[in-house]
Enzyme design. Structure first.
Site, PDB file in Angstrom:
ATOM      1  N   GLY A 130       0.834  -1.205   0.000  1.00  0.00           N
ATOM      2  CA  GLY A 130       0.000   0.000   0.000  1.00  0.00           C
ATOM      3  C   GLY A 130       0.860   1.242   0.000  1.00  0.00           C
ATOM      4  O   GLY A 130       1.991   1.267  -0.480  1.00  0.00           O
ATOM      5  N   GLY A 131       0.308   2.291   0.611  1.00  0.00           N
ATOM      6  CA  GLY A 131       1.020   3.568   0.650  1.00  0.00           C
ATOM      7  C   GLY A 131       2.320   3.490   1.421  1.00  0.00           C
ATOM      8  O   GLY A 131       3.154   4.394   1.320  1.00  0.00           O
ATOM      9  N   GLY A 139      24.996  14.360 -28.646  1.00  0.00           N
ATOM     10  CA  GLY A 139      24.503  15.010 -27.426  1.00  0.00           C
ATOM     11  C   GLY A 139      25.020  14.303 -26.180  1.00  0.00           C
ATOM     12  O   GLY A 139      25.171  14.927 -25.122  1.00  0.00           O
ATOM     13  N   ALA A 140      25.300  13.009 -26.310  1.00  0.00           N
ATOM     14  CA  ALA A 140      25.769  12.254 -25.151  1.00  0.00           C
ATOM     15  C   ALA A 140      27.132  12.767 -24.675  1.00  0.00           C
ATOM     16  O   ALA A 140      27.466  12.682 -23.491  1.00  0.00           O
ATOM     17  CB  ALA A 140      25.830  10.772 -25.488  1.00  0.00           C
TER      18      ALA A 140
HETATM   19  C1  HXC Z   1      -3.666  -4.877  11.561  1.00  0.00           C
HETATM   20  C2  HXC Z   1      -2.530  -6.689  10.758  1.00  0.00           C
HETATM   21  C3  HXC Z   1      -2.311  -6.026   9.526  1.00  0.00           C
HETATM   22  C4  HXC Z   1      -2.838  -4.709   9.379  1.00  0.00           C
HETATM   23  C5  HXC Z   1      -1.395  -7.967   9.403  1.00  0.00           C
HETATM   24  N1  HXC Z   1      -1.946  -7.886  10.624  1.00  0.00           N
HETATM   25  N2  HXC Z   1      -1.613  -6.847   8.700  1.00  0.00           N
HETATM   26  N3  HXC Z   1      -3.198  -6.113  11.760  1.00  0.00           N
HETATM   27  N4  HXC Z   1      -3.509  -4.164  10.437  1.00  0.00           N
HETATM   28  N5  HXC Z   1      -2.642  -4.005   8.261  1.00  0.00           N
HETATM   29  C6  HXC Z   1      -1.900  -8.874  11.667  1.00  0.00           C
HETATM   30  C7  HXC Z   1      -2.723 -10.106  11.350  1.00  0.00           C
HETATM   31  O1  HXC Z   1      -4.048  -9.901  11.740  1.00  0.00           O
HETATM   32  C8  HXC Z   1      -2.030 -11.159  12.193  1.00  0.00           C
HETATM   33  O2  HXC Z   1      -2.437 -10.998  13.509  1.00  0.00           O
HETATM   34  C9  HXC Z   1      -0.585 -10.740  12.139  1.00  0.00           C
HETATM   35  O3  HXC Z   1      -0.577  -9.366  11.767  1.00  0.00           O
HETATM   36  C10 HXC Z   1       0.214 -11.494  11.114  1.00  0.00           C
HETATM   37  O4  HXC Z   1      -0.473 -11.475   9.894  1.00  0.00           O
HETATM   38  P1  HXC Z   1      -0.694 -12.789   9.012  1.00  0.00           P
HETATM   39  O5  HXC Z   1      -1.696 -12.450   7.986  1.00  0.00           O
HETATM   40  O6  HXC Z   1      -0.974 -13.954   9.903  1.00  0.00           O
HETATM   41  O7  HXC Z   1       0.757 -12.985   8.400  1.00  0.00           O
HETATM   42  P2  HXC Z   1       1.163 -13.433   6.951  1.00  0.00           P
HETATM   43  O8  HXC Z   1       0.411 -14.652   6.566  1.00  0.00           O
HETATM   44  O9  HXC Z   1       2.640 -13.510   6.963  1.00  0.00           O
HETATM   45  O10 HXC Z   1       0.687 -12.256   5.985  1.00  0.00           O
HETATM   46  C11 HXC Z   1       1.239 -10.990   6.111  1.00  0.00           C
HETATM   47  C12 HXC Z   1       0.485  -9.993   5.228  1.00  0.00           C
HETATM   48  C13 HXC Z   1      -1.030 -10.030   5.561  1.00  0.00           C
HETATM   49  C14 HXC Z   1       0.696 -10.358   3.767  1.00  0.00           C
HETATM   50  C15 HXC Z   1       1.076  -8.624   5.482  1.00  0.00           C
HETATM   51  O11 HXC Z   1      -1.197  -9.953   6.967  1.00  0.00           O
HETATM   52  C16 HXC Z   1      -1.790  -8.934   4.915  1.00  0.00           C
HETATM   53  O12 HXC Z   1      -2.122  -8.991   3.717  1.00  0.00           O
HETATM   54  N6  HXC Z   1      -2.107  -7.893   5.710  1.00  0.00           N
HETATM   55  C17 HXC Z   1      -2.893  -6.770   5.232  1.00  0.00           C
HETATM   56  C18 HXC Z   1      -2.102  -5.945   4.271  1.00  0.00           C
HETATM   57  C19 HXC Z   1      -2.831  -4.720   3.880  1.00  0.00           C
HETATM   58  O13 HXC Z   1      -3.758  -4.766   3.054  1.00  0.00           O
HETATM   59  N7  HXC Z   1      -2.542  -3.612   4.538  1.00  0.00           N
HETATM   60  C20 HXC Z   1      -3.148  -2.354   4.313  1.00  0.00           C
HETATM   61  C21 HXC Z   1      -2.457  -1.772   3.066  1.00  0.00           C
HETATM   62  S1  HXC Z   1      -3.132  -0.235   2.679  1.00  0.00           S
HETATM   63  P3  HXC Z   1      -2.532 -12.252  14.539  1.00  0.00           P
HETATM   64  O14 HXC Z   1      -3.130 -11.660  15.765  1.00  0.00           O
HETATM   65  O15 HXC Z   1      -3.384 -13.266  13.882  1.00  0.00           O
HETATM   66  O16 HXC Z   1      -1.114 -12.703  14.727  1.00  0.00           O
HETATM   67  C22 HXC Z   1      -2.123   0.792   3.457  1.00  0.00           C
HETATM   68  C23 HXC Z   1      -2.522   2.187   3.284  1.00  0.00           C
HETATM   69  C24 HXC Z   1      -1.390   3.078   3.617  1.00  0.00           C
HETATM   70  O17 HXC Z   1      -1.177   0.451   4.051  1.00  0.00           O
HETATM   71  C25 HXC Z   1      -1.670   4.387   2.963  1.00  0.00           C
HETATM   72  C26 HXC Z   1      -0.580   5.346   3.226  1.00  0.00           C
HETATM   73  C27 HXC Z   1      -0.731   6.535   2.312  1.00  0.00           C
END
Ligand code: HXC
Length: 513
Positions: free
Chosen positions: A169-170, A403-404
């Site tokens: 994401g961001g 030019g290079a």
């Molecule tokens: C809260 C989160 C989290 C999140 C993971 N966890 N991402 N909690 N917010 N964004 C937690 C899970 O619930 C889990 O908790 C633990 O972290 C480990 O995650 P798993 O999924 O079990 O691990 P894994 O299988 O290794 O997968 C990792 C992952 C996946 C690929 C990162 O967790 C995932 O896709 N997370 C969401 C990613 C995402 O969409 N993020 C938002 C992006 S948008 P427990 O308690 O079960 O251990 C963004 C906007 C920013 O970031 C904008 C800025 C401008």
């Protein structure tokens, strides 16, 4: 390297546990170290001082009140690397997947502010699931607070981002603004939207690794400057990279002890092939000129028709920009212009003198290049060199056409010393193309056009395919023999050590981005 890895491994014993033993064991199973282990390995022994270790999040929604971990998923603080102060944050994947909450962001901002106030590099070890989903806009705001500081710090203190796990994401935009990104192969990835979203929107089926793994970003997008085989390798690369950089834009880089000796390098005389259209490896020339084993290439696998990287010359840090005849004959194209201009600006903002090694047949022609903006991107490189105020030296090894010639740090755009090897060819274009244009009528009217073209080609080459007419005009300061190149450069850079340029007063320039 093996020995260093063994030595660093010993330090692991003292590593404290983060979000629980089970979760750390899971990290280890994936071949990843924990956040605290990474910090312990990177910093000098016992130098780390943690800040904000007792901070917890403030969210009450989704049952979060009952799930609080000290530090809230990021370890922040300061310490030393090879005795030099640095500020650091390491995201802890064992706490809510290292996701960024409001307090997590505040901790990072706090040490970024301290790094700025004290003029010390900041290192971010990224391993995070992105915005903390339970916190909504508060976490988005936290990211923006970090981005803003990244921009304020840009060009003031070195900022290094290691990607040691997910970065989605961001979240990718903070590393993208920093000076260097290093990705760990196999366990890290960066993308704005993940494979699921990609499949929904574009119907493309792609894995996380294919979409945004270290390989994709080191070869296709150029997002990452360096890749590492594993966490330890990544840590060693951060340390090495830092050794070439100053603490901040007001300071110079550290000088390694070096005694000037007999500096001739005979091997430089045997690298160029006899025929000027045959390729050779410019890296041999870089190794021949620089202090032994000091060259650290950046963006190695991206746009490899230009080479950029750091090295040392008589113990001093220099940035090298060199055409690579081994790839596309060293021609300038869109990607290599972007890569080189970014590197030039990095060297310039951190007071790193630049050495430019030239062997360039021109810009790459074609619709692909024109439609993808070779004009704007070539202009970036021209702009970046022209704007740079650090000591700048060029050596024309062989071709400098069209030019290079101007773009590759020519005298006309502010280079301080311009040398050429006797093999240099400096002209508007190659002898054949030039003769076909300017002797078109004469060739067409001759009884044997092929012989006539060859004759004219030789005439043109004798006049221009050498460095003497450029030296005659003072565009080249001296024609030097290959084996003497290192000695000349050591002296020339030393003569430029106290260079000062007062640029015209302005808010900032308007580089064609
Ligand atoms: C809260 C989160 C989290 C999140 C993971 N966890 N991402 N909690 N917010 N964004 C937690 C899970 O619930 C889990 O908790 C633990 O972290 C480990 O995650 P798993 O999924 O079990 O691990 P894994 O299988 O290794 O997968 C990792 C992952 C996946 C690929 C990162 O967790 C995932 O896709 N997370 C969401 C990613 C995402 O969409 N993020 C938002 C992006 S948008 P427990 O308690 O079960 O251990 C963004 C906007 C920013 O970031 C904008 C800025 C401008």
């Amino acid at each position: 390297m093996e020995e260093e890895i063994k030595r660093l491994k010993v330090k692991l014993d003292s590593a404290m546990l983060g979000g629980g033993e089970d979760k750390i064991a899971k990290q280890h199973q994936k071949g990843k170290l924990s956040a605290r282990e990474r910090i312990n390995l990177l910093l000098d022994e016992k130098s780390f001082e943690e800040i904000g270790g007792l901070v917890t999040h403030r969210t009450k929604d989704f049952g979060m009140e009952d799930q609080k971990f000290y530090g809230d998923g990021v370890i922040t603080g300061y310490g030393t690397i090879d005795g030099r102060l640095i500020y650091i944050f390491a995201q802890d994947f064992t706490v809510f997947g290292g996701s960024l909450s409001e307090t997590h962001a505040e901790k990072i901002c706090k040490i970024m502010d301290l790094a700025m106030k004290t003029g010390a590099p900041i290192i971010g070890l990224n391993d995070s699931g992105g915005a903390r989903i339970q916190e909504g806009v508060r976490s988005l705001g936290g990211y923006a607070d970090i981005f803003y500081r990244n921009v304020q710090a840009s060009g003031v203190i070195p900022q290094i981002s290691a990607i040691m796990g997910p970065c989605a994401g961001g979240a990718v935009y903070s590393p993208a603004i920093t000076d260097f990104t290093i990705m760990v192969e196999g366990s890290s990835y960066m993308f704005v939207t993940g494979p699921n979203v990609v499949a929904t929107v574009t119907n493309e089926q792609v894995s996380a690794e294919q979409l945004g793994g270290a390989s994709a970003h080191s070869t296709k997008s150029g997002v990452t400057h360096l890749t590492a085989q594993n966490d330890l390798d990544c840590i060693l690369k951060i340390k090495k990279l830092l050794s070439y950089l100053p603490q901040n834009c007001e300071e110079k880089t550290i000088v390694m002890p070096y005694e000037i000796e007999e500096e001739y390098r005979e091997e430089l005389a045997n690298i160029l092939p006899d025929a000027s259209n045959k390729p050779y490896d410019m890296k041999e020339i870089i190794y021949g000129i620089t202090d032994r084993d000091t060259f650290m290439e950046v963006h190695e696998k991206y746009a490899d028709n230009i080479i950029v990287g750091f090295a040392r010359l008589a113990g001093r840090s220099i940035g090298i920009i060199a055409n690579q005849p081994f790839s596309l004959a060293g021609v300038l194209d869109v990607d290599c212009s972007k890569k080189a201009s970014r590197f030039v600006r990095t060297c310039d903002c951190f007071n790193i003198p630049m050495l430019v090694l030239v062997d360039v047949p021109g810009f790459l022609p074609g619709t692909d290049q024109e439609w993808n903006g070779i004009i704007l991107n070539g202009a970036k490189l021209l702009y970046a060199f022209s704007e740079a105020t650090v000591p700048r030296i060029s050596v024309i090894i062989r071709k400098a056409y069209g030019g290079a010639y101007d773009v590759m740090n020519s005298k006309h755009i502010g280079a301080d010393f311009n040398f050429a090897w006797p093999t240099a060819e400096i002209a508007v274009m190659g002898a054949k193309g030039a003769s076909e244009i300017i002797f078109k009528k004469e060739i067409a009217q001759s009884h044997d056009p092929i012989v006539k073209l060859k004759e004219k080609e030789n005439e043109y080459a004798a006049l221009f395919a050498n460095p003497y007419s450029a030296a005659d005009r003072g565009f080249i300061d001296e024609i030097i023999v290959p084996k003497d190149t290192r000695r000349k450069l050591i002296k020339a850079f030393s003569a430029l050590e106290h260079k000062v340029v007062n640029s015209p007063r302005k808010k900032h320039g308007n580089i064609p981005l």
